[in-house]
Design an enzyme around this catalytic site. Sequence first.
Site, PDB file in Angstrom:
ATOM      1  N   GLY A 157      29.245   5.411  16.541  1.00 23.73           N
ATOM      2  CA  GLY A 157      28.067   4.546  16.649  1.00 23.73           C
ATOM      3  C   GLY A 157      27.188   4.752  15.423  1.00 23.73           C
ATOM      4  O   GLY A 157      27.668   5.170  14.371  1.00 23.73           O
ATOM      5  N   ARG A 158      25.901   4.485  15.592  1.00 25.56           N
ATOM      6  CA  ARG A 158      24.980   4.572  14.440  1.00 25.56           C
ATOM      7  C   ARG A 158      24.988   5.976  13.837  1.00 25.56           C
ATOM      8  O   ARG A 158      25.061   6.142  12.621  1.00 25.56           O
ATOM      9  CB  ARG A 158      23.553   4.250  14.876  1.00 25.56           C
ATOM     10  CG  ARG A 158      23.366   2.874  15.447  1.00 25.56           C
ATOM     11  CD  ARG A 158      21.933   2.744  15.946  1.00 25.56           C
ATOM     12  NE  ARG A 158      21.740   1.582  16.750  1.00 25.56           N
ATOM     13  CZ  ARG A 158      22.010   1.519  18.050  1.00 25.56           C
ATOM     14  NH1 ARG A 158      22.483   2.564  18.688  1.00 25.56           N
ATOM     15  NH2 ARG A 158      21.814   0.397  18.715  1.00 25.56           N
ATOM     16  N   ILE A 159      24.888   6.999  14.711  1.00 24.31           N
ATOM     17  CA  ILE A 159      24.776   8.371  14.180  1.00 24.31           C
ATOM     18  C   ILE A 159      26.111   8.834  13.607  1.00 24.31           C
ATOM     19  O   ILE A 159      26.170   9.415  12.521  1.00 24.31           O
ATOM     20  CB  ILE A 159      24.244   9.332  15.267  1.00 24.31           C
ATOM     21  CG1 ILE A 159      22.838   8.896  15.706  1.00 24.31           C
ATOM     22  CG2 ILE A 159      24.208  10.770  14.748  1.00 24.31           C
ATOM     23  CD1 ILE A 159      22.265   9.647  16.900  1.00 24.31           C
ATOM     24  N   ALA A 197      25.526  15.629  20.726  1.00 21.45           N
ATOM     25  CA  ALA A 197      25.506  14.431  21.589  1.00 21.45           C
ATOM     26  C   ALA A 197      24.791  14.764  22.905  1.00 21.45           C
ATOM     27  O   ALA A 197      23.562  14.659  22.990  1.00 21.45           O
ATOM     28  CB  ALA A 197      26.927  13.932  21.810  1.00 21.45           C
ATOM     29  N   ARG A 198      25.547  15.180  23.893  1.00 24.64           N
ATOM     30  CA  ARG A 198      24.966  15.650  25.151  1.00 24.64           C
ATOM     31  C   ARG A 198      25.825  16.809  25.645  1.00 24.64           C
ATOM     32  O   ARG A 198      27.055  16.782  25.522  1.00 24.64           O
ATOM     33  CB  ARG A 198      24.958  14.538  26.208  1.00 24.64           C
ATOM     34  CG  ARG A 198      23.838  13.521  26.057  1.00 24.64           C
ATOM     35  CD  ARG A 198      22.476  14.120  26.361  1.00 24.64           C
ATOM     36  NE  ARG A 198      21.394  13.149  26.233  1.00 24.64           N
ATOM     37  CZ  ARG A 198      20.683  12.934  25.125  1.00 24.64           C
ATOM     38  NH1 ARG A 198      20.944  13.627  24.021  1.00 24.64           N
ATOM     39  NH2 ARG A 198      19.713  12.045  25.112  1.00 24.64           N
ATOM     40  N   GLU A 226      20.376  22.173  30.277  1.00 26.62           N
ATOM     41  CA  GLU A 226      19.231  22.582  29.451  1.00 26.62           C
ATOM     42  C   GLU A 226      18.012  22.897  30.319  1.00 26.62           C
ATOM     43  O   GLU A 226      17.773  22.173  31.280  1.00 26.62           O
ATOM     44  CB  GLU A 226      18.898  21.454  28.468  1.00 26.62           C
ATOM     45  CG  GLU A 226      19.997  21.268  27.453  1.00 26.62           C
ATOM     46  CD  GLU A 226      19.732  20.110  26.489  1.00 26.62           C
ATOM     47  OE1 GLU A 226      18.595  19.623  26.401  1.00 26.62           O
ATOM     48  OE2 GLU A 226      20.694  19.709  25.831  1.00 26.62           O
ATOM     49  N   HIS A 286      18.136  21.939  21.066  1.00 26.09           N
ATOM     50  CA  HIS A 286      18.034  20.453  21.107  1.00 26.09           C
ATOM     51  C   HIS A 286      16.985  19.927  20.113  1.00 26.09           C
ATOM     52  O   HIS A 286      15.944  19.406  20.509  1.00 26.09           O
ATOM     53  CB  HIS A 286      17.725  19.987  22.542  1.00 26.09           C
ATOM     54  CG  HIS A 286      18.174  18.572  22.779  1.00 26.09           C
ATOM     55  ND1 HIS A 286      18.565  18.092  24.006  1.00 26.09           N
ATOM     56  CD2 HIS A 286      18.280  17.513  21.938  1.00 26.09           C
ATOM     57  CE1 HIS A 286      18.901  16.817  23.915  1.00 26.09           C
ATOM     58  NE2 HIS A 286      18.738  16.442  22.668  1.00 26.09           N
ATOM     59  N   ALA A 304      17.908  17.923  17.151  1.00 27.91           N
ATOM     60  CA  ALA A 304      18.482  17.012  16.147  1.00 27.91           C
ATOM     61  C   ALA A 304      17.485  15.975  15.628  1.00 27.91           C
ATOM     62  O   ALA A 304      17.448  15.684  14.439  1.00 27.91           O
ATOM     63  CB  ALA A 304      19.723  16.327  16.685  1.00 27.91           C
TER      64      ALA A 304
HETATM   65  C1  GLV Z   1      18.017  13.011  21.826  1.00 28.60           C
HETATM   66  O1  GLV Z   1      18.810  13.777  22.252  1.00 28.60           O
HETATM   67  C2  GLV Z   1      18.098  11.593  21.991  1.00 28.60           C
HETATM   68  O2  GLV Z   1      18.974  11.087  22.695  1.00 28.60           O
HETATM   69  O3  GLV Z   1      17.246  10.894  21.414  1.00 28.60           O
END
Ligand code: GLV
Length: 300
Positions: free
Chosen positions: A142-144, A219-220, A249, A267, A269
């Site tokens: 995707g975008r990231i 990601a997650r 988390e 977390h 990013a």
């Molecule tokens: C951060 O984890 C987001 O999904 O923006």
Amino acid sequence: MLQRLDQSCEVDLWSGREAIPREELLARVAGKQALVCLLTDTIDAAVLDAAGPSLKVVANVAVGYNNVDLASCRARGVVATNTPDVLTNACADFTWALILAVTRRLGEGERVVRAGRWAGWGLDYMLGMELRGKQLGIVGMGRIGRAVAAKAPAFGMRVAYTARRPVDVADAEHVPLDRLLAASDIVSLHCPMTDETRHLIDQKALLRMKRSAYLINTARGPVVDEAALAWALREGRMAGAALDVYEREPIVHPDLLPLENVLLIPHLASATTETRTAMADLAVSNALAVLAGRPALTPL
Ligand code: GLV
């Protein structure tokens, strides 16, 4: 942001440092028209019902939206929104920070220095892995994922990726997950968290990776089976991992904590002042647009 909201709405703000307790959210959402929420808030049918029929929009301050029950929103005619694009660059930069940090053993090195255990420079001391000439495997283009891939040539890495459909990215090879896992030196996760991707990286997947490979997760958390990852890292079935996200988390699987070959980050990013400001701004714009009867900027 608050100023923009205050100009046109009455605002009920949770200003605690920690996530709003569930009971508090259920009580305070009652009768509201808009809910601006964080990824730490679970927005499910119970929250939507507690809000009642006045609720028009749920504006999540995150690009990931696994915390929002979209089907329940749709069933009640509530618009749900997220914050894509504004965090892409920060997350891509951060992914490279993790790749460099884990392959060059920065966490371990820092721990040694701070503990006063550094005995001096050594020719073969704390060697890491060079990136040049290696393969970066991106799971989810995707975008990231695409922004991470775009920086790969700067480090001399070739890119392979998995995605439902091939995307138009120069010099990146679209491959099935099994092939990506078996051939990549770095595997970086950029897929959304869905029923399909929960524990996508389980023990079987980890065993497909090279023993010399590294896993990066921004990601997650639940995309990775943390217990299996801790086992693979402990047993030397892979070289290392860098995690920004966790299954539960802020709890980190206790088996990961004593391991030197895993970098554990809380977390972060998207955590730059610029990006977090833009995320909050976009969520507010989404809420205000829907309240004014206009389409949301970034609806889900
Ligand atoms: C951060 O984890 C987001 O999904 O923006």
